[in-house]
Design a protein around this motif. Structure first.
Motif: not given
Ligand code: PRP
Ligand code: HPA
Length: 171
Positions: A44-57
């Motif tokens: 649920a945390l990553v769902e809106p951003f899927r495919g749009r980021f290379d790194v998680v801080a």
């Protein structure tokens, strides 16, 4: 809300008078201890951003747990954002005001400039930590594509300080 997420929310422990009298502390440890709840929350945390980021801080300390899991789940890297004085190779530091006094967040320069970063933490309270983390990543040349927290404490107004934040639960 999906039934699994609703069950996960029930696992957040609400602890009166921690770490000091008058504070109602939300403890996500029981949620993390439950395999199904942990998994649906990371999704649920990553769902809106899927495919749009290379790194998680991930923001110290509980943000590390969510960011590490999210990075592995999405095939991305992970960067820890730490409280001042903990990193052996700090490359940037940003101070921010606390109710009493000041704190600072630091990070190392281990990602290429222009990296697309998703910032994760457990709780959004006043928003100071998240706003400082955004500035820190900008100083490192990262492109912050978004932020997400498991739980927003709405009454503390953090959204006005930290900007748009994706929240899984609100209290
Ligand atoms: C908590 C929480 C967030 C921050 C939110 O961390 O995990 O990182 O506070 O507060 P804010 O929105 O008012 O800035 P804490 O300071 O308890 O640090 P810890 O995780 O290292 O114990
Ligand atoms: N839980 C975790 N972190 C926090 C809280 C909380 O209730 N309030 C402020 N930071």
């Amino acid at each position: 809300m999906h039934a699994d997420l609703a069950r996960a929310e029930q696992l957040i422990a609400v602890v009166p008078d921690f770490p000091e009298p008058g504070v109602l502390f939300r403890d996500i440890a029981p949620l993390l201890a439950d395999a199904g709840a942990f998994r649906v929350c990371v999704e649920a945390l990553v769902e809106p951003f899927r495919g749009r980021f290379d790194v998680v801080a991930g923001i110290e300390a509980r943000g590390f747990l969510l960011a590490g899991a999210a990075a592995v789940a999405t095939g991305t890297g992970m960067v820890p954002i730490r409280k001042a004085g903990k990193l052996p190779r700090p490359a940037a530091s940003v101070s921010y005001a606390l109710e009493y006094g000041e704190a600072a967040v630091e990070a190392s320069d281990d990602i290429p400039a222009g990296s697309r970063v998703l910032v994760l933490d457990d709780v959004l309270a006043t928003g100071g930590t998240l706003r400082a983390s955004h500035r820190l990543l900008a100083e490192l040349g990262a492109d912050v594509v978004g932020s997400a927290v498991l739980l927003e404490l709405e009454a503390l107004g953090g959204r006005a300080v930290a900007g748009d934040v994706h929240t899984v639960f609100t209290a």
